[in-house]
Every structure is written in C-alpha cells, then in structure tokens.
Motif scaffolding. Structure first.
Motif, short mmCIF file in Angstrom:
data_model
loop_
_atom_site.label_atom_id
_atom_site.label_comp_id
_atom_site.label_asym_id
_atom_site.label_seq_id
_atom_site.Cartn_x
_atom_site.Cartn_y
_atom_site.Cartn_z
N ALA A 123 5.45 -1.28 13.05
CA ALA A 123 4.28 -2.07 13.43
C ALA A 123 3.42 -2.40 12.21
N LEU A 124 3.29 -1.44 11.29
CA LEU A 124 2.50 -1.68 10.08
C LEU A 124 3.10 -2.80 9.23
N SER A 161 7.75 -2.78 19.33
CA SER A 161 8.26 -4.14 19.55
C SER A 161 7.25 -4.98 20.33
N ILE A 162 6.63 -4.37 21.34
CA ILE A 162 5.66 -5.10 22.15
C ILE A 162 4.41 -5.42 21.33
N ARG A 222 18.65 -7.72 17.87
CA ARG A 222 18.80 -6.97 16.62
C ARG A 222 17.69 -5.93 16.46
N ASP A 223 16.51 -6.27 16.92
CA ASP A 223 15.41 -5.30 16.94
C ASP A 223 15.80 -4.07 17.78
N ARG A 224 16.35 -4.33 18.95
CA ARG A 224 16.79 -3.24 19.82
C ARG A 224 17.92 -2.44 19.16
N PHE A 225 18.80 -3.14 18.47
CA PHE A 225 19.92 -2.47 17.79
C PHE A 225 19.40 -1.43 16.81
N PHE A 226 18.47 -1.82 15.95
CA PHE A 226 17.97 -0.88 14.94
C PHE A 226 17.19 0.27 15.58
N ALA A 253 13.15 -8.01 13.58
CA ALA A 253 14.33 -7.16 13.43
C ALA A 253 14.34 -6.46 12.07
N ASP A 254 13.87 -7.14 11.04
CA ASP A 254 13.78 -6.52 9.72
C ASP A 254 12.67 -5.48 9.67
N CYS A 255 11.58 -5.73 10.43
CA CYS A 255 10.53 -4.72 10.55
C CYS A 255 11.11 -3.43 11.13
N ALA A 256 12.02 -3.57 12.09
CA ALA A 256 12.66 -2.39 12.70
C ALA A 256 13.66 -1.76 11.74
#
Length: 215
Positions: free
Chosen positions: A17-18, A69-70, A99-103, A162-165
């Motif tokens: 999130a940051l 994510s939210i 992809r976010d969920r994947f990570f 997704a990269d944030c994750a």
C-alpha cells in the motif's frame, strides 16, 4: 490530512500500500501500529475487528478501507495520480488484478507460512507444510520467469498494482527461498523493483525493523 494509513513498515502488505501512495505522491498521515502493544492494537481493531493491516482511513469521506489491494483500488478511484496503477481499460484491469492476486496468494502466502513456522515453539513446527510452501514458491518463480520475458514490469512498460504486490512479496520470499540462477529474469525484475524510488523509500523506512525478520 484527509488520508490516514494504519500500518507497520515491516509488513509486506503494508509495504504494498505504501508503494502505491509513494508512486503518486499521495499525501497521507502515517499511523504506525504495534501489534505487541494492546493499546495500539486496539486502535486497529476498533476500525477493523479482523485486526490486520494495512487499513486506510479517509476522513473526508468518512470511509474505512482495509486490505492492500482494495486500498490501491480506492486510491486509484478517488485519489488518482500520474501513475495509473489500475488501468481504466476493464480487460487490462482484470489482468492486473489477476497478477496482483498471484503475488499475494502464491508468493506472499507461502513465504509467510515458512516465516511463521520459524516462530513456532519447539515441537510445534510443520515441516510438511513448510515443504509444500517451498514447492509452491518454486512453481511461482517458474511462472514469473516465463511471464516476465523481456517486459520491464509484470504488465509491460507500465508500473501497476501488480508490481506493488510483487516488490515486498519477492523481497521476503528471496530471504526464505533465494532467487537463483535458474530464475535469471525474476532476479532482474526484482532488481528493477528494488531500484524503483517508491520501493527504495519503503525499504529505507523499514530498515530499522528488518533485523527482526526470523532467521
């Protein structure tokens, strides 16, 4: 400030999130939570009884937004910036979310399983579960190696949610299952994430707490 983030600098999901906040220079008030302090924990559970961070509080809209994510989706909708972390195009947005969920699920979760096991009392360890987590991480590395190809970021040229994750997930996963020569492209992608100014800032802020990482 309108936005307040309840978090801890060492948490991978808080780091996620940051990164989003720093990518777009979104003003916010940091509110660090110490889960070991009952009073501090109560500040979190009063807003989100599940007791997990990060939690974003939007005082202007009187909204409490949990889950990394939210939070990023909420920021993209109400506080957009120069970096479009969630694409406006619905199909591209779906691909970013996948992809976010994947990570989160296949890198972060098995990493946390291995780390949590290190904290268990003697005689309470779960070697089978840890072995399964390592296998899942290895499969995830294989998939990222294939997916990243010649792309700069996981979706291409644009940095996304997704990269944030990926950044904190891979940072901690690399500590429990090092990204080796068999995953050269993953290692190169990870190096780019480490060099991203938003994540470099996150890691700098987390530095005082990183020695607490279970070995």
């Amino acid at each position: 400030m309108s936005l307040e983030l309840l978090f801890h600098p060492m948490s991978s999901f808080c780091q996620k999130a940051l990164i989003a906040l720093y990518e777009n220079d979104t003003p916010f008030t940091p509110h660090m939570i110490d889960l070991g302090d009952p009073a501090s924990r109560a500040e979190l559970t009063d807003l989100w009884p599940i007791g997990k961070f990060p939690v974003l509080r939007d005082h202007t809209r009187a909204r409490t937004v949990p889950e990394s994510s939210i939070i990023i989706e909420y920021l993209a909708q109400h506080y957009p910036g120069k970096v479009e972390l969630v694409p406006a195009d619905a199909d591209l947005a779906r691909q970013v979310r996948m992809r976010d969920r994947f990570f989160d699920l296949y890198v972060n979760v098995p990493m946390q399983k291995i780390v949590t096991d290190r904290l268990r009392p003697e005689g309470m360890h779960d070697p089978y579960g840890v072995d399964e987590a390592r296998k899942l991480l290895a499969i995830a590395y294989d998939m990222i190696e294939s997916e990243i190809g010649t792309k700069v970021w996981i979706m291409g040229d644009g940095f996304s949610m997704a990269d944030c994750a990926a950044a904190p997930a891979l940072f901690y996963a690399n500590k429990v299952l090092p990204i080796g020569k068999a995953h050269r492209k993953v290692a190169q992608y990870f190096d780019r994430l480490l060099a991203r100014p938003s994540y470099a800032r996150v890691l700098e802020e987390a530095e005082p707490y990183l020695p607490l990482f279970p070995k």
